[in-house]
Each structure stands twice: as C-alpha cells, then as structure tokens.
Motif scaffolding. Structure first.
Motif, PDB file in Angstrom:
ATOM      1  N   CYS A  13       1.844 -15.032 -18.791  1.00 35.23           N
ATOM      2  CA  CYS A  13       2.012 -16.904 -18.499  1.00 35.23           C
ATOM      3  C   CYS A  13       2.377 -17.569 -17.501  1.00 35.23           C
ATOM      4  N   ARG A  16       7.029 -20.605 -15.313  1.00 37.07           N
ATOM      5  CA  ARG A  16       8.157 -18.664 -15.208  1.00 37.07           C
ATOM      6  C   ARG A  16       9.181 -20.090 -16.400  1.00 37.07           C
ATOM      7  N   CYS A  17       9.983 -19.368 -16.984  1.00 39.18           N
ATOM      8  CA  CYS A  17      10.822 -20.486 -17.472  1.00 39.18           C
ATOM      9  C   CYS A  17      12.280 -19.555 -17.565  1.00 39.18           C
ATOM     10  N   CYS A  20      12.987 -17.922 -20.809  1.00 39.17           N
ATOM     11  CA  CYS A  20      12.249 -17.432 -21.659  1.00 39.17           C
ATOM     12  C   CYS A  20      12.062 -16.333 -22.797  1.00 39.17           C
ATOM     13  N   GLN A  24       7.846 -10.473 -19.683  1.00 45.88           N
ATOM     14  CA  GLN A  24       6.623 -10.676 -19.704  1.00 45.88           C
ATOM     15  C   GLN A  24       5.352  -9.520 -19.233  1.00 45.88           C
ATOM     16  N   ASN A  77       1.918 -23.609 -24.310  1.00 47.70           N
ATOM     17  CA  ASN A  77       2.162 -24.971 -23.165  1.00 47.70           C
ATOM     18  C   ASN A  77       1.515 -25.844 -22.784  1.00 47.70           C
TER      19      ASN A  77
HETATM   20  S1  SF4 Z   1       8.965 -20.533 -22.422  1.00 46.21           S
HETATM   21 FE1  SF4 Z   1       6.744 -19.965 -22.968  1.00 46.21          FE
HETATM   22  S2  SF4 Z   1       5.885 -21.514 -21.439  1.00 46.21           S
HETATM   23 FE2  SF4 Z   1       7.893 -21.424 -20.425  1.00 46.21          FE
HETATM   24  S3  SF4 Z   1       7.798 -18.941 -19.532  1.00 46.21           S
HETATM   25 FE3  SF4 Z   1       7.505 -18.483 -21.698  1.00 46.21          FE
HETATM   26  S4  SF4 Z   1       5.514 -17.883 -22.242  1.00 46.21           S
HETATM   27 FE4  SF4 Z   1       5.238 -19.322 -20.592  1.00 46.21          FE
END
Ligand code: SF4
Length: 183
Positions: A13, A16-17, A20, A24, A77
C-alpha cells in the motif's frame, strides 16, 4: 457485506494508516491464470493493501474476470484514479479516502458505480463529523457510507457512527470481518 465472494488481495500500500487491519508483509507472486483458477463462485472482490499500486496487473485482472462473466467489486483508498474503460467493468467500487492523502474526491463522486466509505475515529487518517460535513453537498448521499474505526470486536465507536449516519442521512457500514474473523 455478508454475500459470498472470492477476495483477491494485492500486496502493498502507498499509505501507512495506523491500525491498518491488513498484513502488509505477507505476499506471494501469482500469474493471472493462477488467480483465475483460484476464483470460486461468480463474485470477486479485489482489494489490498492498495490494488491500484499494481495498476497494470489490476487492470488486466479486471478485464480477464469480466471476460469470464464475473461480478467484480473493488476496494481502494482512491489515490490512483482508474481508467474509464476499466471502471465500467466493475459492478461497485468502494473508495475509502484517508484524510491526509490526495483522494480525488470529485473524480470518484462523479462515477455512479462508486461508493465512498469514510472511516470515523481519532486516528490521523480517520474522519470526524466536522471534517466530513463540508464535502457532503457535492456527494450523492445514497453512495456515502461511514464506518467506525476499530480492530477489536467491541467496536466501541459503532453506535456513534450509526447515530451520525442517521443524523447526516447517509449509510452505516459495520465491520463484519472484524466481528467474525478474529474469534
Ligand atoms: S487502511 Fe487501507 S489505505 Fe490504509 S494502510 Fe491499510 S490498506 Fe493502505
């Protein structure tokens, strides 16, 4: 939500929320025919990570699935606009803008098969009522959803999100995957 579908998760992605709920790091490479062979049923949800980070493969997969008559849904997103000829092959695109990113709201709002999902909460990428309300006049409220932030099953903000959805005349979305999959 709640309907049978095969999920195809693209790895990686560009955001970097904090909090999340997607791993990842886990990933492996597959060819498009390999992916097609794994699909069960007629409904496919393409998600991530952020699937448009691999735009060529993402577009090719959508075209392949479309040619096989699959009902295609995507989640993104919204930081990378999708070409019109690919977007029209998608039944529903769920775009979840993160407030600290460039999410092309006018582009997505103009597409009838796009639904916008705003995650409410106090994390830096989440939305609050006061941040969201200025955008509502340019949005079709039938295609706007809010969801509480939460990675545990208590979903503490769910009731507040529901109340806000009712107040603003927009839709509420639960986090069924969190409620069911972490037991
Ligand atoms: S919540 Fe969605 S946009 Fe944010 S880091 Fe995770 S996968 Fe990416």
């Amino acid at each position: 939500m709640g309907r049978p579908a095969t999920f195809v998760r693209f790895a990686g992605c560009n955001l970097r929320c904090q909090g999340c709920d997607t791993d990842q790091k886990a990933h492996w490479q597959m060819s498009l025919p390999d992916v097609l062979a794994k699909i069960r049923g007629d409904r496919v949800v393409i998600t991530g990570g952020e699937p448009t980070m691999q735009m060529r493969e993402f577009s090719e997969l959508i075209s392949l699935l479309h040619s096989h008559g699959k009902e295609i849904h995507i989640e993104s997103n919204g930081t990378n606009p999708i070409a019109e000829e690919i977007l029209k092959k998608i039944r529903y695109a769920v775009i979840s803008p993160k407030r600290c990113s460039d999410f092309h709201l006018n582009f997505w709002a103009s597409k009838e098969n796009v639904h916008l999902k705003f995650v409410m909460g106090t994390a830096p990428w989440c939305w609050t009522s006061s941040l969201l309300e200025p955008y509502l006049p340019i949005l079709d409220r039938c295609r706007v959803w809010i969801m509480a932030y939460g990675t545990d099953q208590e979903m503490m903000g769910a009731r507040d999100a529901w109340d806000l959805a009712m107040k603003l005349g927009i839709n509420y979305s639960d986090r069924l995957h969190i409620r069911l999959l972490k037991r």
